[in-house]
Each structure stands twice: as structure tokens, then as C-alpha cells.
Design an enzyme around this catalytic site. Structure first.
Site, mmCIF file in Angstrom:
data_model
loop_
_atom_site.group_PDB
_atom_site.id
_atom_site.type_symbol
_atom_site.label_atom_id
_atom_site.label_comp_id
_atom_site.label_asym_id
_atom_site.label_seq_id
_atom_site.Cartn_x
_atom_site.Cartn_y
_atom_site.Cartn_z
ATOM 1 N N LYS A 21 0.845 -1.206 0.000
ATOM 2 C CA LYS A 21 0.000 0.000 0.000
ATOM 3 C C LYS A 21 0.878 1.253 0.000
ATOM 4 C CE LYS A 21 -1.723 1.753 3.990
ATOM 5 N NZ LYS A 21 -1.541 3.197 4.226
ATOM 6 N N ASN A 22 1.897 1.261 0.852
ATOM 7 C CA ASN A 22 2.682 2.487 1.006
ATOM 8 C C ASN A 22 3.642 2.740 -0.149
ATOM 9 O OD1 ASN A 22 1.274 3.012 3.289
ATOM 10 N ND2 ASN A 22 2.960 2.641 4.727
ATOM 11 N N CYS A 116 -5.489 8.331 9.139
ATOM 12 C CA CYS A 116 -5.642 7.608 10.408
ATOM 13 C C CYS A 116 -5.502 8.543 11.594
ATOM 14 C CB CYS A 116 -4.561 6.545 10.511
ATOM 15 S SG CYS A 116 -5.030 4.998 9.779
ATOM 16 N N ARG A 121 -0.537 15.001 12.805
ATOM 17 C CA ARG A 121 0.280 14.658 11.639
ATOM 18 C C ARG A 121 0.358 15.862 10.726
ATOM 19 N NH1 ARG A 121 -1.439 8.755 9.585
ATOM 20 N NH2 ARG A 121 0.615 8.837 8.648
ATOM 21 N N ASP A 305 4.200 1.009 12.056
ATOM 22 C CA ASP A 305 2.988 0.350 11.550
ATOM 23 C C ASP A 305 2.861 -1.097 12.029
ATOM 24 O OD1 ASP A 305 2.207 2.655 10.328
ATOM 25 O OD2 ASP A 305 2.743 2.055 8.292
ATOM 26 N N ARG A 397 -8.581 -0.387 4.536
ATOM 27 C CA ARG A 397 -7.694 0.616 3.938
ATOM 28 C C ARG A 397 -6.336 0.004 3.607
ATOM 29 N NH1 ARG A 397 -6.938 5.840 7.315
ATOM 30 N NH2 ARG A 397 -5.734 6.208 5.443
HETATM 31 C C1 UD1 Z 1 4.017 7.074 6.194
HETATM 32 C C2 UD1 Z 1 3.172 5.839 6.013
HETATM 33 C C3 UD1 Z 1 2.554 5.423 7.341
HETATM 34 C C4 UD1 Z 1 3.643 5.264 8.397
HETATM 35 C C5 UD1 Z 1 4.541 6.504 8.458
HETATM 36 C C6 UD1 Z 1 5.746 6.305 9.355
HETATM 37 C C7 UD1 Z 1 2.389 6.039 3.732
HETATM 38 C C8 UD1 Z 1 1.247 6.249 2.805
HETATM 39 N N1 UD1 Z 1 2.115 6.125 5.042
HETATM 40 O O1 UD1 Z 1 3.144 8.104 6.663
HETATM 41 O O2 UD1 Z 1 1.874 4.176 7.139
HETATM 42 O O3 UD1 Z 1 3.038 5.076 9.657
HETATM 43 O O4 UD1 Z 1 5.037 6.820 7.149
HETATM 44 O O5 UD1 Z 1 6.489 5.228 8.953
HETATM 45 O O6 UD1 Z 1 3.498 5.756 3.311
HETATM 46 N N2 UD1 Z 1 5.877 14.989 10.370
HETATM 47 C C9 UD1 Z 1 5.869 16.340 10.632
HETATM 48 N N3 UD1 Z 1 5.694 17.207 9.580
HETATM 49 C C10 UD1 Z 1 5.512 16.762 8.305
HETATM 50 C C11 UD1 Z 1 5.525 15.386 8.047
HETATM 51 C C12 UD1 Z 1 5.710 14.506 9.098
HETATM 52 O O7 UD1 Z 1 6.033 16.768 11.767
HETATM 53 O O8 UD1 Z 1 5.355 17.597 7.394
HETATM 54 C C13 UD1 Z 1 6.063 14.030 11.491
HETATM 55 C C14 UD1 Z 1 4.799 13.193 11.749
HETATM 56 O O9 UD1 Z 1 3.905 13.853 12.576
HETATM 57 C C15 UD1 Z 1 5.405 11.971 12.383
HETATM 58 C C16 UD1 Z 1 6.747 11.818 11.667
HETATM 59 O O10 UD1 Z 1 7.043 13.084 11.109
HETATM 60 O O11 UD1 Z 1 5.629 12.172 13.749
HETATM 61 C C17 UD1 Z 1 6.756 10.769 10.582
HETATM 62 O O12 UD1 Z 1 5.685 11.002 9.678
HETATM 63 P P1 UD1 Z 1 5.810 10.583 8.140
HETATM 64 O O13 UD1 Z 1 7.027 9.733 7.961
HETATM 65 O O14 UD1 Z 1 5.697 11.797 7.312
HETATM 66 O O15 UD1 Z 1 4.526 9.687 7.929
HETATM 67 P P2 UD1 Z 1 3.626 9.623 6.633
HETATM 68 O O16 UD1 Z 1 4.457 9.835 5.424
HETATM 69 O O17 UD1 Z 1 2.416 10.431 6.820
#
Ligand code: UD1
Length: 423
Positions: A21-22, A116, A121, A305, A397
């Protein structure tokens, strides 16, 4: 929302893992970077994938999804630059279309994303990164508006945290911007390697995925290609943990075992037997496994995850375990539900302290997000009697054919659509 009813079962036998999925989601966002045809294989049939396909269609792309084979064909130009709230609110990964649409069309707008409920986030790294790449980004009444600007020849973007989504978003956009872009403190997840492969097959010049420094040499345009996405390591880990937590043994097929080293290390510490093969893993539990400590970290650390699922496993271990969550520091909605099933655990800041119990007991519990819901289903198989997991649609999902796959492993499971309305 509906429920899943689970009865105590030993999960054993064989299960085949679907495409990731990711990987599928950022790759479906990146196909916006060409009008030519892209053919993708092993795309899992999941509600998040359907949402991303709806977003592409809303943008004007022609998309054919052959669900029986997992093949997606995308072609044609972007016609619309606004992504509506009904689609964006469902899924955070939808934010990754903002940059590609803006780079192709000059501008793009989208509301802030949903997804989620696992803590705050934000998308500030995406926005700051786009600004460094010359975009003009403004926020107005819940909408983000991005306009393509002039990128300076060479730019380095330093991410304050190795965000998976921001790394993918920025590397996709930078692929077609002038000069070179370096992403420092980039996320190193295998899905980023898969996106790099796709973009390079489309004609990009990107290297370094899988390390913390990604180098993107911009090209003028990208073209069509055919690509097969990698297996879903989180789905694989979920079935591995499910089998072990119910005292079973089995073989999980279509797994890149090198993508799950942190899981194997934790399971071996706990005393499970893990035999890795070419494209599969064979696992066996001991009668009683030991507690162990786990630090949840960005890849190659233990994946966030799989944190809810491993907590279920450790709730039935001998002795004490500590699981510290360093990615989403408040991702613990499942803990209270597991306590209601008889688990002995408490939260201290971003650590869950678990004292193993002999057994869990079935009851009604609520799924709160994708992985927490999967964890509660596993807990239901391990628990005495019957467990009803409500609000269960989250699971669709991220897990293709989940009811069929657990049933094939011997799990007594049924889905009750709709269920009793929530009060
Ligand atoms: C992706 C995965 C999700 C997984 C996560 C962490 C997909 C579609 N989803 O989510 O399943 O749980 O990686 O492995 O690939 N953060 C900020 N600012 C930002 C972006 C992130 O502060 O602009 C923080 C988030 O709040 C979190 C951390 O960075 O604490 C990691 O988030 P991130 O790696 O961005 O997760 P996703 O890409 O949303």
C-alpha cells in the site's frame, strides 16, 4: 460502520502477501508527472488505493484498474488542479498530489489531509520543502494553494525528521525541476526505493534512496513506463505476528525478508523461530515466549505500523516488555482496548510497559485506526471466547482480502457490514 467477529483460533498454514500500500500510494501520485501511459502491477485492492484512483480521475486522468490482476493503467493529461475535500479528508497520502499537479499545471490546491487518527500529523515539512524548491505556498481557509516558481539551480532540503511522505513528495517534484536537489535526513524506507525505481523508469535521474541523502538531477520531462511494486512488508509482519501470537506456525510468501530485519530481531529476542527463505519466511512459536524491549524508529528501525500488533504479541509473553514509540509518539489508542481484553499494560509518556498475562478475554473493542484494528483482530484470535471489533472498516484501507486470508489460515472470522449504529 461494520464489525468483525473473531473467535479464538490458532492461525497456521500459508498466506501470500500483496503489493505494498505504502508504495502504491506515492507511486500513484507520481504518475501525475507524465501524460504518457503508466502501467503498474501488483497494486492491492484497498480502499486507500481506490481513493487515490478517484483523486487521479478527478484531476482528469484516464485510469483503468483491473482488480482481478492488480494492474492499473493511467494516461492522459491533468485537466483540473483542485482536489476536493471529500477525497482528501479520507487519506493523508492524498497530499502528495499537490506538488506533482502544481509542477505540471503551474498551480494546485487541496484542503489539509485527513487519514488515520494516530496523533498530530502536520505537513509542514512538505510545505517548507516545496518553498525551497521555488514554489509559492499559501494557506487560506483550510486550503493549501501551491504555485510553481523558479527553482534556483542547486538546492539542498534538510528534513527536520526523516518523514516518509515528505521525502517522497519532494523527490517526485524535484525530478522535473531544473538543477540538482539534495534531500538530507531523508527517510530510508523501502517504499522510497520503489518510488525511485519508478521515477527512473520514467526517465528521472535519482540516486541514494535507501540512504539518508537522496540526489535528484532534474530532467525536462518524464515518460510512460511499466512497473511492478514491492511486497507489503507491514502486511507480511501483521500475518507473521498473528500466527505467532496464536501459538501457530506457518509460511508467509511473497516477502522481502530484508525489509523486516528489525521485526526478525525482536521476534528472535522473544524466542520465536524465524527461518528466512528466498521470497518467504517460515515461523514457529514456542509454547511461551519472552518479553523484550522495542524502540520504534524510522526505517531500518522497528516500524511504527507494526507497533500495535507487536504489543498484542508481547501482552501474552512471559515477563515485562517496554515498547517506546518514537515516530508517532501518541499512537496508543489500542492499548486501552487491549486492557479491556485483560492485558496488563500502561502508558508512560511514549512508552508502553507491558506485563505479560496468561490469556486475553474476548469482548467488544473498537478499531480506531488501520493498524490498531489489525492488532485487535489478532488479539481476538488469541483471546478466549468471542471478540467483536467495531468500526472495523479501517482494516480495508490497508489489508487486501483480509477476511479471506485470515480464514485460509484457520481463523474463525466474519465481517458484519453496517453493524449497529454508533451512539
Ligand atoms: C508514512 C506511512 C505510514 C507510516 C509513516 C511512518 C504512507 C502512505 N504512510 O506516513 O503508514 O506510519 O510513514 O512510517 O506511506 N511529520 C511532521 N511534519 C511533516 C511530516 C511529518 O512533523 O510535514 C512528522 C509526523 O507527525 C510523524 C513523523 O514526522 O511524527 C513521521 O511522519 P511521516 O514519515 O511523514 O509519515 P507519513 O508519510 O504520513
Amino acid at each position: 460502520m461494520g464489525s468483525i467477529i473473531v473467535e479464538k483460533s490458532v492461525l497456521q498454514g500459508e498466506v501470500e502477501i500483496s503489493g505494498a500500500k505504502n508504495s502504491a500510494l506515492p507511486i500513484l501520485a507520481a504518475v501525475l508527472l507524465t501524460d504518457e501511459e503508466i502501467v503498474l502491477h501488483k497494486i492491492p485492492v484497498l480502499s486507500d488505493v481506490e481513493t487515490m484512483i478517484d483523486i487521479l480521475r478527478t484531476a482528469g486522468k484516464n485510469v483503468v484498474f483491473e482488480r482481478d490482476t492488480g494492474t492499473v493503467k493511467v494516461s492522459g493529461p491533468i485537466l483540473h488542479t483542485h482536489v476536493p475535500y471529500e477525497l482528501v479528508r479520507k487519506m493523508r497520502a492524498s497530499f502528495n498530489v499537490l506538488g506533482p499537479i502544481a509542477v505540471m499545471m503551474g498551480e494546485s490546491s487541496t484542503p489539509l489531509p485527513g487519514g488515520c487518527a494516530i496523533g498530530v500529523r502536520p505537513v509542514d515539512f512538505h510545505i517548507e520543502g516545496l518553498k525551497k524548491l521555488g514554489f509559492d505556498v499559501n494557506y487560506d481557509h483550510g486550503e493549501i494553494l501551491a504555485r510553481r516558481g523558479n527553482k534556483s539551480e542547486d538546492v539542498t532540503v534538510y528534513l527536520p525528521f526523516p518523514s516518509v511522505g515528505a521525502t517522497e513528495h519532494l523527490m517526485s517534484v524535484a525530478a522535473v525541476l531544473p538543477g540538482t536537489t539534495v534531500i538530507e535526513n531523508a527517510a530510508m524506507e523501502p517504499e522510497i526505493g520503489d518510488l525511485q525505481s519508478l521515477l527512473n523508469e520514467m526517465g528521472a535521474d535519482i540516486s541514494g534512496a535507501g540512504t539518508s541523502r537522496i540526489l535528484i538531477k532534474g530532467v525536462k520531462r518524464l515518460h510512460g513506463c511499466e512497473h511492478t511494486i514491492i511486497p507489503d512488508r507491514i502486511e507480511a509482519g501483521t500475518y507473521v505476528i498473528g500466527i505467532l501470537a496464536t501459538g501457530g506456525e506457518g509460511i508467509v510468501r511473497n516477502v522481502r525478508t530484508d525489509h523486516l530485519d528489525a521485526l526478525w530481531a525482536a521476534l528472535e529476542k522473544a524466542g520465536a523461530v524465524v527461518k528466512k527463505g528466498e521470497n518467504f519466511v517460515e515461523i514457529k512459536s514456542w509454547n511461551k515466549w519472552r518479553g523484550c524491549d522495542i524502540d520504534v524508529l524510522p526505517y531500518p528501525g522497528f516500524p511504527t505500523d507494526l507497533q500495535p500488533q507487536i504489543i498484542v504479541y508481547l501482552s501474552l509473553a512471559q515477563g515485562t516488555s517496554m515498547v517506546t514509540e518514537n515516530v508517532f509518539k501518541t499512537r496508543f489508542a489500542h492499548v486501552g482496548e487491549l486492557v479491556r481484553m485483560g492485558a496488563n499494560m500502561k502508558i508512560k509518556e511514549n512508552t508502553v510497559i507491558i506485563n505479560g498475562v496468561e490469556k486475553l478475554q474476548g469482548t467488544t473493542v473498537m478499531g480506531t485506526d488501520l493498524r490498531a484494528t489489525a492488532a485487535l483482530v489478532i488479539a481476538g484470535f488469541a483471546a478466549e471466547g468471542e471478540t467483536e471489533v467495531t468500526q472495523v472498516e479501517h482494516i480495508f484501507r490497508g489489508y487486501e482480502n483480509v477476511i479471506e486470508k485470515f480464514s485460509k489460515l484457520g481463523g474463525k472470522i466474519r465481517y458484519v457490514p453496517g453493524g449497529v449504529p454508533e451512539i
